[in-house]
Motif scaffolding. Structure first.
Motif, PDB file in Angstrom:
ATOM      1  N   GLY A 187      18.529   0.769 -17.720  1.00  0.00           N
ATOM      2  CA  GLY A 187      19.746   1.410 -17.218  1.00  0.00           C
ATOM      3  C   GLY A 187      19.607   2.916 -17.128  1.00  0.00           C
ATOM      4  N   VAL A 188      19.039   3.530 -18.158  1.00  0.00           N
ATOM      5  CA  VAL A 188      18.849   4.981 -18.166  1.00  0.00           C
ATOM      6  C   VAL A 188      17.933   5.397 -17.011  1.00  0.00           C
ATOM      7  N   GLY A 189      16.789   4.752 -16.890  1.00  0.00           N
ATOM      8  CA  GLY A 189      15.832   5.109 -15.844  1.00  0.00           C
ATOM      9  C   GLY A 189      16.348   4.849 -14.444  1.00  0.00           C
ATOM     10  N   LEU A 190      16.953   3.699 -14.242  1.00  0.00           N
ATOM     11  CA  LEU A 190      17.455   3.338 -12.925  1.00  0.00           C
ATOM     12  C   LEU A 190      18.588   4.264 -12.491  1.00  0.00           C
ATOM     13  N   TYR A 191      19.480   4.568 -13.393  1.00  0.00           N
ATOM     14  CA  TYR A 191      20.603   5.438 -13.022  1.00  0.00           C
ATOM     15  C   TYR A 191      20.171   6.881 -12.772  1.00  0.00           C
ATOM     16  N   GLU A 192      19.115   7.331 -13.428  1.00  0.00           N
ATOM     17  CA  GLU A 192      18.583   8.656 -13.095  1.00  0.00           C
ATOM     18  C   GLU A 192      18.007   8.645 -11.679  1.00  0.00           C
ATOM     19  N   ALA A 193      17.272   7.596 -11.347  1.00  0.00           N
ATOM     20  CA  ALA A 193      16.728   7.490  -9.994  1.00  0.00           C
ATOM     21  C   ALA A 193      17.863   7.448  -8.966  1.00  0.00           C
TER      22      ALA A 193
ATOM     23  N   GLN B 264       0.845  -1.199   0.000  1.00  0.00           N
ATOM     24  CA  GLN B 264       0.000   0.000   0.000  1.00  0.00           C
ATOM     25  C   GLN B 264       0.879   1.247   0.000  1.00  0.00           C
ATOM     26  N   GLY B 265       0.535   2.212  -0.828  1.00  0.00           N
ATOM     27  CA  GLY B 265       1.275   3.463  -0.875  1.00  0.00           C
ATOM     28  C   GLY B 265       2.546   3.437  -1.698  1.00  0.00           C
ATOM     29  N   SER B 266       2.813   2.338  -2.381  1.00  0.00           N
ATOM     30  CA  SER B 266       4.024   2.252  -3.207  1.00  0.00           C
ATOM     31  C   SER B 266       3.950   3.239  -4.363  1.00  0.00           C
ATOM     32  N   ARG B 267       5.093   3.771  -4.692  1.00  0.00           N
ATOM     33  CA  ARG B 267       5.195   4.668  -5.847  1.00  0.00           C
ATOM     34  C   ARG B 267       5.735   3.869  -7.024  1.00  0.00           C
ATOM     35  N   VAL B 268       5.020   3.935  -8.142  1.00  0.00           N
ATOM     36  CA  VAL B 268       5.388   3.184  -9.333  1.00  0.00           C
ATOM     37  C   VAL B 268       5.436   4.149 -10.510  1.00  0.00           C
ATOM     38  N   TRP B 269       6.517   4.095 -11.256  1.00  0.00           N
ATOM     39  CA  TRP B 269       6.683   4.907 -12.456  1.00  0.00           C
ATOM     40  C   TRP B 269       6.691   3.972 -13.652  1.00  0.00           C
ATOM     41  N   ALA B 270       5.736   4.172 -14.567  1.00  0.00           N
ATOM     42  CA  ALA B 270       5.642   3.357 -15.771  1.00  0.00           C
ATOM     43  C   ALA B 270       6.411   4.042 -16.896  1.00  0.00           C
ATOM     44  N   TYR B 271       7.283   3.327 -17.539  1.00  0.00           N
ATOM     45  CA  TYR B 271       8.080   3.874 -18.641  1.00  0.00           C
ATOM     46  C   TYR B 271       7.416   3.512 -19.970  1.00  0.00           C
ATOM     47  N   SER B 272       7.200   4.534 -20.789  1.00  0.00           N
ATOM     48  CA  SER B 272       6.506   4.319 -22.057  1.00  0.00           C
ATOM     49  C   SER B 272       6.960   5.343 -23.088  1.00  0.00           C
ATOM     50  N   SER B 273       7.038   4.922 -24.333  1.00  0.00           N
ATOM     51  CA  SER B 273       7.352   5.857 -25.419  1.00  0.00           C
ATOM     52  C   SER B 273       6.100   6.596 -25.881  1.00  0.00           C
TER      53      SER B 273
ATOM     54  N   ILE C 140      11.556   8.317 -21.937  1.00  0.00           N
ATOM     55  CA  ILE C 140      12.951   8.649 -22.200  1.00  0.00           C
ATOM     56  C   ILE C 140      12.971   9.227 -23.613  1.00  0.00           C
ATOM     57  N   PRO C 141      13.391  10.484 -23.773  1.00  0.00           N
ATOM     58  CA  PRO C 141      13.337  11.082 -25.114  1.00  0.00           C
ATOM     59  C   PRO C 141      14.283  10.390 -26.086  1.00  0.00           C
TER      60      PRO C 141
END
Length: 151
Positions: free
Chosen positions: A136-142, A72-81, A120-121
């Motif tokens: 890799g791009v998303g995780l390393y930004e986080a 409950q309360g987890s933050r989730v970011w969905a990656y999509s083009s 990711i542009p």
């Protein structure tokens, strides 16, 4: 610790490379079935090299099982083009989930409807990045945002 979620991944070599990235960064890997390969496949194991013993992973039998296991309360970011909000425009926190779709089709609308989505542009002519690269791009930004202290 960040959590990387692969929704129905199709290519074992990508999943193995992502497993290596997760082990190297201390991220937990979640795989949501059905998988496009056998969990014991040699291609998956080879791509992960000798990182498997350091990997913290969870296998979910279905999307529903993943949702039910999500605290409950987890933050989730969905990656999509298919969206416009840049992945660099959100504030990540340790414990966030970063979810990525299958290589051939990305995240379906029913998944995107559950969580805020980022992209990711790609200023060039490609329609999408390789899944392992995108993770890799998303995780390393986080990780960068929390000064690489997410372990």
């Amino acid at each position: 610790m960040f959590k990387v979620v692969l929704y129905q991944p199709e290519i074992p070599q990508n999943a193995g490379n992502i497993a290596r990235t997760c082990a190297a960064t201390g991220a937990q890997l979640h795989l949501v079935r059905p998988l496009g390969f056998r969990w014991a496949s040699s291609e998956l194991k080879r791509a992960g090299l000798d990182y498997w013993s350091a990997l913290d992973y969870v296998l979910h039998d279905s999307w529903r099982a993943f949702l039910e296991a999500l605290p409950q309360g987890s933050r989730v970011w969905a990656y999509s083009s298919k969206v416009t909000q840049l992945y660099t425009e959100v504030e990540y926190r340790p414990g966030d989930y970063l979810i990525f779709g299958p290589e051939s089709r990305g995240l379906p609308p029913e998944v995107l409807a559950h969580f805020p989505a980022v992209t990711i542009p790609m200023p060039g002519s490609g329609r999408s990045l390789n899944l392992a690269v995108a993770v890799g791009v998303g995780l390393y930004e986080a990780l960068r945002q929390v000064n690489f202290q997410a372990r």
